[in-house]
Write a protein that holds these residues in place. Structure first.
Motif, PDB file in Angstrom:
ATOM      1  N   PHE A  81       1.254   4.434  -2.577  1.00  0.00           N
ATOM      2  CA  PHE A  81       1.075   5.801  -2.073  1.00  0.00           C
ATOM      3  C   PHE A  81       2.296   6.665  -2.435  1.00  0.00           C
ATOM      4  O   PHE A  81       2.153   7.785  -2.950  1.00  0.00           O
ATOM      5  CB  PHE A  81       0.859   5.737  -0.558  1.00  0.00           C
ATOM      6  CG  PHE A  81       0.849   7.067   0.146  1.00  0.00           C
ATOM      7  CD1 PHE A  81       0.104   8.141  -0.335  1.00  0.00           C
ATOM      8  CD2 PHE A  81       1.573   7.242   1.321  1.00  0.00           C
ATOM      9  CE1 PHE A  81       0.098   9.365   0.341  1.00  0.00           C
ATOM     10  CE2 PHE A  81       1.566   8.450   2.003  1.00  0.00           C
ATOM     11  CZ  PHE A  81       0.835   9.511   1.500  1.00  0.00           C
TER      12      PHE A  81
ATOM     13  N   PHE B 172       0.848  -1.211   0.000  1.00  0.00           N
ATOM     14  CA  PHE B 172       0.000   0.000   0.000  1.00  0.00           C
ATOM     15  C   PHE B 172       0.880   1.257   0.000  1.00  0.00           C
ATOM     16  O   PHE B 172       0.633   2.219  -0.738  1.00  0.00           O
ATOM     17  CB  PHE B 172      -0.905  -0.027   1.240  1.00  0.00           C
ATOM     18  CG  PHE B 172      -1.739   1.214   1.417  1.00  0.00           C
ATOM     19  CD1 PHE B 172      -2.964   1.366   0.768  1.00  0.00           C
ATOM     20  CD2 PHE B 172      -1.304   2.257   2.237  1.00  0.00           C
ATOM     21  CE1 PHE B 172      -3.733   2.518   0.933  1.00  0.00           C
ATOM     22  CE2 PHE B 172      -2.067   3.415   2.404  1.00  0.00           C
ATOM     23  CZ  PHE B 172      -3.279   3.537   1.754  1.00  0.00           C
ATOM     24  N   GLN B 173       1.920   1.248   0.819  1.00  0.00           N
ATOM     25  CA  GLN B 173       2.794   2.425   0.918  1.00  0.00           C
ATOM     26  C   GLN B 173       3.619   2.627  -0.358  1.00  0.00           C
ATOM     27  O   GLN B 173       3.930   3.761  -0.721  1.00  0.00           O
ATOM     28  CB  GLN B 173       3.703   2.324   2.149  1.00  0.00           C
ATOM     29  CG  GLN B 173       2.956   2.421   3.474  1.00  0.00           C
ATOM     30  CD  GLN B 173       2.265   3.773   3.688  1.00  0.00           C
ATOM     31  OE1 GLN B 173       2.693   4.801   3.152  1.00  0.00           O
ATOM     32  NE2 GLN B 173       1.189   3.779   4.461  1.00  0.00           N
TER      33      GLN B 173
ATOM     34  N   ALA C 202      -3.408  13.429   1.509  1.00  0.00           N
ATOM     35  CA  ALA C 202      -2.431  12.390   1.864  1.00  0.00           C
ATOM     36  C   ALA C 202      -2.440  12.015   3.353  1.00  0.00           C
ATOM     37  O   ALA C 202      -1.726  11.086   3.760  1.00  0.00           O
ATOM     38  CB  ALA C 202      -1.028  12.867   1.483  1.00  0.00           C
TER      39      ALA C 202
ATOM     40  N   PRO D 210      -3.279   8.028   4.585  1.00  0.00           N
ATOM     41  CA  PRO D 210      -2.187   7.084   4.299  1.00  0.00           C
ATOM     42  C   PRO D 210      -0.881   7.446   5.000  1.00  0.00           C
ATOM     43  O   PRO D 210      -0.090   6.564   5.358  1.00  0.00           O
ATOM     44  CB  PRO D 210      -2.023   7.136   2.777  1.00  0.00           C
ATOM     45  CG  PRO D 210      -2.918   8.205   2.279  1.00  0.00           C
ATOM     46  CD  PRO D 210      -3.890   8.554   3.349  1.00  0.00           C
TER      47      PRO D 210
ATOM     48  N   CYS E 290       2.304   7.899  -6.060  1.00  0.00           N
ATOM     49  CA  CYS E 290       1.175   8.638  -6.634  1.00  0.00           C
ATOM     50  C   CYS E 290       1.495  10.138  -6.761  1.00  0.00           C
ATOM     51  O   CYS E 290       2.408  10.661  -6.110  1.00  0.00           O
ATOM     52  CB  CYS E 290      -0.106   8.410  -5.833  1.00  0.00           C
ATOM     53  SG  CYS E 290      -0.176   9.328  -4.303  1.00  0.00           S
TER      54      CYS E 290
ATOM     55  N   HIS F 280       1.524  12.401  -3.636  1.00  0.00           N
ATOM     56  CA  HIS F 280       2.724  12.275  -2.802  1.00  0.00           C
ATOM     57  C   HIS F 280       3.844  13.169  -3.332  1.00  0.00           C
ATOM     58  O   HIS F 280       4.573  13.801  -2.551  1.00  0.00           O
ATOM     59  CB  HIS F 280       3.179  10.826  -2.737  1.00  0.00           C
ATOM     60  CG  HIS F 280       4.132  10.539  -1.598  1.00  0.00           C
ATOM     61  ND1 HIS F 280       5.451  10.902  -1.635  1.00  0.00           N
ATOM     62  CD2 HIS F 280       3.922   9.971  -0.385  1.00  0.00           C
ATOM     63  CE1 HIS F 280       6.035  10.546  -0.499  1.00  0.00           C
ATOM     64  NE2 HIS F 280       5.122   9.979   0.285  1.00  0.00           N
TER      65      HIS F 280
END
Ligand SMILES: Nc1ncnc2c1ncn2[C@@H]1O[C@H](COP(=O)(O)OP(=O)(O)OP(=O)(O)O)[C@@H](O)[C@H]1O
Ligand SMILES: N[C@@H](CCO)C(=O)O
Length: 318
Positions: free
Chosen positions: A176, A172-173, A265, A268, A179, A182
């Motif tokens: 993130f 998941f990170q 953000a 997350p 993206c 980020h």
């Protein structure tokens, strides 16, 4: 006991003459802390903290010490390093790198109220702004690359349910971090470990942030997430306390307004902040250093926080 390298007053009597501090009068080992050997040092000029670095090298230390000096010069409350007669902040003692910094007044506030969280939020924002023109660069050494390197080291030790969560969260990170949102996050030098035990208070007055030895360049929001995950929780459950979260975020926002990308953000990033410390605690628990003498921090605490951040949305940034 966290004095890994014993030092006596006699050992520093000659060594201290290279600093503009007068004679060393008293030296007392500090028992807390798990990374370095720390001593309260009283000299003719006042009270200081002497640190002998057990893991960081002469090459790695300038980033941290110069950052503290840079921030102190700009009015951020952090220990000010003392230079020797050659202008050096890091000097060998018993063959290891050592430094002397000013001693902060007060003590850690381990039962923070909204007023303390507000003071931390405001000083954190001031710190981020003051770090913007810091010349030295170093990545956050406990960031995504370290999570990738460390995950395989701990996976063999942990039960399937935890292994599943760990793999899923790193995945998941990864997404993130890749993206567009980020990439828009403001970044610079961050403390990266601003827990309750790394801030001093005299009553309700914040007297300083210390222990900069996990600092690096990363998103400012990661620093906010790490800080909120420690200062604004019920310690038993990891659940966020709305009043403390609001106090910290509002005070930060008043000094350095959060951006729209940061707002998006935030959830997350709170998970990223939890993952970082779950992973480091798992690593310290299952793969301790040879000379480790201390009880490692409980990894379960940050596993609970991570599960809680996944399950329950936190209050928004603003
Ligand atoms: N500049 C300072 N002023 C006052 N007290 C300090 C200062 N630096 C360190 N201390 C005291 O020394 C203790 C240990 O310091 P620190 O937390 O930096 O230890 P460490 O071993 O480097 O790190 P860690 O927190 O990662 O275990 C602190 O809890 C605090 O009481
Ligand atoms: N703050 C870290 C310890 C390293 O400073 C933790 O609680 O896991």
């Amino acid at each position: 006991m966290a004095v890994f390298t014993p030092v006596a007053l006699d050992d520093v009597a000659q060594w201290i003459t290279q600093f503009p501090l007068g004679k060393a009068l008293e030296l007392k080992g500090i028992s807390s802390g798990i990374e370095n050997s720390n001593f309260f040092l009283t000299t003719e000029r006042g009270e200081y903290v002497l640190t002998i670095f057990e893991n960081l090298s002469f090459e790695q230390l300038p980033f941290y010490l110069n950052l503290m000096r840079h921030l102190a010069e700009r009015g951020v409350l952090v220990p000010a390093p003392v230079a020797n007669d050659k202008g050096e902040l890091i000097v060998a003692l018993h063959g290891k790198p050592a430094s002397i910094v000013s001693k902060l007044e007060g003590r850690s506030q381990m039962d923070p109220q909204p007023v303390h969280c507000a003071a931390v939020g405001a000083m954190l924002a001031r710190m981020h702004l003051a770090g913007q023109d810091y010349a030295l660069q170093q990545p956050n050494l406990r960031g995504l690359a370290w999570w990738h390197a460390t995950t395989p080291a701990v996976l063999p030790f942990i039960p399937d349910e935890q292994a599943h969560l760990l793999r899923a969260e790193v995945h998941f990170q990864d997404a993130f971090a890749a993206c567009d949102i980020h990439k828009q996050l403001p970044a610079g030098p961050i403390h990266a470990d601003l827990f309750r035990n790394n801030v001093m208070f005299d009553g309700e007055r914040l007297t300083g942030f210390f222990d900069f030895y996990f600092a690096g360049c990363d998103t400012w929001l990661f620093d906010v997430a790490v800080t909120v995950n420690d200062w604004c929780i019920d310690v038993g459950t990891g659940v966020l306390d709305q009043a403390r979260v609001r106090a910290l975020l509002d005070a930060y926002h008043a000094v350095r307004p959060f951006t729209a990308a940061e707002h998006t953000a935030w959830q997350p990033m709170l998970r990223a902040g939890a993952l970082r410390f779950w992973l480091s605690r798992l690593y310290d628990f299952y793969c301790p250093r040879a000379a480790e003498m201390l009880t490692p921090h409980d990894p379960g605490h940050f596993e609970r926080i991570l599960r809680e951040r996944i399950a329950t949305p936190a209050p928004g940034l603003f």
